[in-house]
Design a protein around this motif. Sequence first.
Motif, PDB file in Angstrom:
ATOM      1  N   SER A 364       0.840  -1.184   0.000  1.00 52.95           N
ATOM      2  CA  SER A 364       0.000   0.000   0.000  1.00 52.95           C
ATOM      3  C   SER A 364       0.880   1.240   0.000  1.00 52.95           C
ATOM      4  N   LEU A 365       0.345   2.324  -0.541  1.00 56.38           N
ATOM      5  CA  LEU A 365       1.058   3.592  -0.498  1.00 56.38           C
ATOM      6  C   LEU A 365       0.875   4.248   0.864  1.00 56.38           C
ATOM      7  N   ASP A 366       1.923   4.905   1.329  1.00 52.13           N
ATOM      8  CA  ASP A 366       1.820   5.659   2.569  1.00 52.13           C
ATOM      9  C   ASP A 366       0.943   6.884   2.351  1.00 52.13           C
ATOM     10  N   GLU A 367       0.497   7.475   3.460  1.00 46.12           N
ATOM     11  CA  GLU A 367      -0.249   8.721   3.349  1.00 46.12           C
ATOM     12  C   GLU A 367       0.661   9.821   2.818  1.00 46.12           C
ATOM     13  N   CYS A 368       0.126  10.617   1.910  1.00 42.63           N
ATOM     14  CA  CYS A 368       0.892  11.694   1.291  1.00 42.63           C
ATOM     15  C   CYS A 368       0.740  12.972   2.106  1.00 42.63           C
ATOM     16  N   THR A 369       1.869  13.567   2.481  1.00 40.87           N
ATOM     17  CA  THR A 369       1.851  14.787   3.295  1.00 40.87           C
ATOM     18  C   THR A 369       2.495  15.967   2.576  1.00 40.87           C
ATOM     19  N   VAL A 370       2.792  15.808   1.276  1.00 39.79           N
ATOM     20  CA  VAL A 370       3.413  16.870   0.485  1.00 39.79           C
ATOM     21  C   VAL A 370       2.575  17.089  -0.772  1.00 39.79           C
ATOM     22  N   PRO A 371       2.682  18.247  -1.429  1.00 37.15           N
ATOM     23  CA  PRO A 371       1.887  18.515  -2.641  1.00 37.15           C
ATOM     24  C   PRO A 371       2.452  17.778  -3.850  1.00 37.15           C
ATOM     25  N   SER A 372       2.309  16.472  -3.855  1.00 39.67           N
ATOM     26  CA  SER A 372       2.924  15.616  -4.870  1.00 39.67           C
ATOM     27  C   SER A 372       1.922  15.261  -5.964  1.00 39.67           C
ATOM     28  N   THR A 373       2.390  15.283  -7.210  1.00 38.75           N
ATOM     29  CA  THR A 373       1.591  14.824  -8.349  1.00 38.75           C
ATOM     30  C   THR A 373       2.226  13.636  -9.052  1.00 38.75           C
ATOM     31  N   VAL A 374       3.316  13.095  -8.493  1.00 39.71           N
ATOM     32  CA  VAL A 374       3.961  11.920  -9.075  1.00 39.71           C
ATOM     33  C   VAL A 374       4.524  11.071  -7.938  1.00 39.71           C
ATOM     34  N   CYS A 375       4.317   9.766  -8.041  1.00 38.59           N
ATOM     35  CA  CYS A 375       4.786   8.857  -6.995  1.00 38.59           C
ATOM     36  C   CYS A 375       5.514   7.681  -7.647  1.00 38.59           C
ATOM     37  N   ALA A 376       6.777   7.477  -7.261  1.00 37.96           N
ATOM     38  CA  ALA A 376       7.522   6.287  -7.687  1.00 37.96           C
ATOM     39  C   ALA A 376       7.001   5.098  -6.889  1.00 37.96           C
ATOM     40  N   LEU A 377       6.567   4.054  -7.574  1.00 40.80           N
ATOM     41  CA  LEU A 377       5.925   2.919  -6.909  1.00 40.80           C
ATOM     42  C   LEU A 377       6.900   1.780  -6.631  1.00 40.80           C
ATOM     43  N   ALA A 378       7.523   1.246  -7.678  1.00 43.09           N
ATOM     44  CA  ALA A 378       8.378   0.070  -7.517  1.00 43.09           C
ATOM     45  C   ALA A 378       9.515   0.111  -8.524  1.00 43.09           C
ATOM     46  N   LEU A 379      10.671  -0.351  -8.092  1.00 42.45           N
ATOM     47  CA  LEU A 379      11.852  -0.436  -8.949  1.00 42.45           C
ATOM     48  C   LEU A 379      12.201  -1.905  -9.133  1.00 42.45           C
ATOM     49  N   ILE A 380      12.203  -2.366 -10.379  1.00 44.79           N
ATOM     50  CA  ILE A 380      12.560  -3.746 -10.711  1.00 44.79           C
ATOM     51  C   ILE A 380      13.960  -3.722 -11.306  1.00 44.79           C
ATOM     52  N   THR A 381      14.893  -4.433 -10.690  1.00 51.33           N
ATOM     53  CA  THR A 381      16.298  -4.388 -11.096  1.00 51.33           C
ATOM     54  C   THR A 381      16.794  -5.791 -11.438  1.00 51.33           C
ATOM     55  N   ASN A 382      17.471  -5.904 -12.572  1.00 51.72           N
ATOM     56  CA  ASN A 382      18.116  -7.155 -12.968  1.00 51.72           C
ATOM     57  C   ASN A 382      19.591  -7.059 -12.602  1.00 51.72           C
ATOM     58  N   THR A 383      20.022  -7.844 -11.615  1.00 50.69           N
ATOM     59  CA  THR A 383      21.410  -7.799 -11.156  1.00 50.69           C
ATOM     60  C   THR A 383      22.306  -8.763 -11.912  1.00 50.69           C
ATOM     61  N   GLY A 384      21.744  -9.476 -12.869  1.00 54.33           N
ATOM     62  CA  GLY A 384      22.506 -10.474 -13.617  1.00 54.33           C
ATOM     63  C   GLY A 384      22.152 -11.880 -13.216  1.00 54.33           C
ATOM     64  N   ASP A 385      22.035 -12.124 -11.913  1.00 52.38           N
ATOM     65  CA  ASP A 385      21.628 -13.444 -11.442  1.00 52.38           C
ATOM     66  C   ASP A 385      20.386 -13.382 -10.573  1.00 52.38           C
ATOM     67  N   ASP A 386      19.781 -12.205 -10.480  1.00 51.49           N
ATOM     68  CA  ASP A 386      18.606 -12.038  -9.636  1.00 51.49           C
ATOM     69  C   ASP A 386      17.736 -10.928 -10.207  1.00 51.49           C
ATOM     70  N   LEU A 387      16.423 -11.083 -10.047  1.00 50.41           N
ATOM     71  CA  LEU A 387      15.454 -10.070 -10.443  1.00 50.41           C
ATOM     72  C   LEU A 387      14.753  -9.614  -9.170  1.00 50.41           C
ATOM     73  N   VAL A 388      14.963  -8.352  -8.779  1.00 44.15           N
ATOM     74  CA  VAL A 388      14.531  -7.857  -7.472  1.00 44.15           C
ATOM     75  C   VAL A 388      13.475  -6.769  -7.644  1.00 44.15           C
ATOM     76  N   VAL A 389      12.399  -6.857  -6.848  1.00 45.09           N
ATOM     77  CA  VAL A 389      11.381  -5.819  -6.786  1.00 45.09           C
ATOM     78  C   VAL A 389      11.584  -5.028  -5.497  1.00 45.09           C
ATOM     79  N   GLN A 390      11.745  -3.724  -5.618  1.00 49.00           N
ATOM     80  CA  GLN A 390      11.955  -2.836  -4.477  1.00 49.00           C
ATOM     81  C   GLN A 390      10.745  -1.915  -4.339  1.00 49.00           C
TER      82      GLN A 390
END
Length: 423
Positions: A364-390
């Motif tokens: 879930s997204l945290d409560e927003c306390t700043v005047p934000s119009t864009v939110c980074a949700l998840a970063l998917i990274t390929n490390t070569g031997d692993d696929l990680v969701v952050q």
Amino acid sequence: MPKGSNVPVPTTALRVELGWRSGPGVPDADASALLLVGGKVRSDADFVFYNQPAHGSGAVRHEGKQVVGGQVTDTLLVDLARVEPAIETVILAASSDGGAFGQVPGLGIEVKDAQGTSVARFDATGATVETAFVLGEFYRRQGAWKFRAVGQGYSSGLEGLATDYGISVDEPQQAPPAPAPQAPAPTPAAPTATLPPPPAMPPTAPPPAAPVSLSKVTLTKAAPAVSLTKQGGTSGALRVNLNWEVRKQFSGWASKLGRPVAMHNDLDLDLCALYELVDGSKGVIQALGNAFGALHQPPFIHLDGDDRTGAVSSGENLTVNLDYQRAFRRILVFVTIYEGARSFADLHATVTLTPQFGAPVDFSLDECTVPSTVCALALITNTGDDLVVQREARYLVPERGVSPQRTVDYAYGWGMNWTPGRK
């Protein structure tokens, strides 16, 4: 309501809210429903929960979670008028994730009508080691529906509760191994005689339906990352869903009374993704500019469409083709407000990543306390031997004259050139 008591409820659409108070060390919880005939489900399709959010009849739907001021609510929509005549009981249950219900304060279930009026409420007290609860049930009595406060606990979790009512439960499906290389078959010699055709084989019965998978991974601030490789999610389609609750927005002031005026705005959120491939190519997937992408050619990412409701059954959806995971270096999934709101302040959203193989990942997204119009949700990274969701869940505030897309690009060092676009 005391445990064991019952109350009549209207035969109409009802909102069932499982609620509790969040805090440090408090496990997450999930609402579910089972539709029963003679005390058992007819099939696994009669089980409605986070991995199977809607019943085929349309009578029960898992709407999802929202967090307001430390109070968490997971909601089921139950339309008793659409419950099939054969169904006698609709069980309303809860399961904990990351601990027992003895660690969950303020656990209760409330039934509301279409106007938001409470028609029944049961507060579960005295929980200790239970990891699943039947909190209540709707049942038919002389052509009408009633709600009963049950309060029956299970120490065997959602799996124990589900199997008790006839659900077949499976472990997470693993991606099939790559086939071993085969030596070329020798060329057969020419036949010396004509052989009779083989006898016809009797028709085979269709394979049984796959058991229900209860596994999932919930990302939090304390545990923000998961390896898709270790979960078995290294091939097939990875579906990313964003759903949200559209709430009234206060966007003006009454000239005489000096009170805020509730404005009904059509909130339009856009799910987007920045991608970088191993060949160095970069780009964006978004509805703006009709940059919907492609699944079977670079960038192997596709945006399904543009949704304005936020419904769990639809929402904004983006698909990543993990069959080409070796082509990816990193993918940043983000969301922007296209119109209908000035910030994410009143938004309650959930992100779910569902791989074709392996367990779903949600947060879930945290409560927003700043005047934000864009939110980074998840970063998917390929490390070569692993696929990680952050899990990112990072609200960003664009500077004056800077687009949300350029803002998220700057924050994550993507280094792209941007021009105005429209949809």
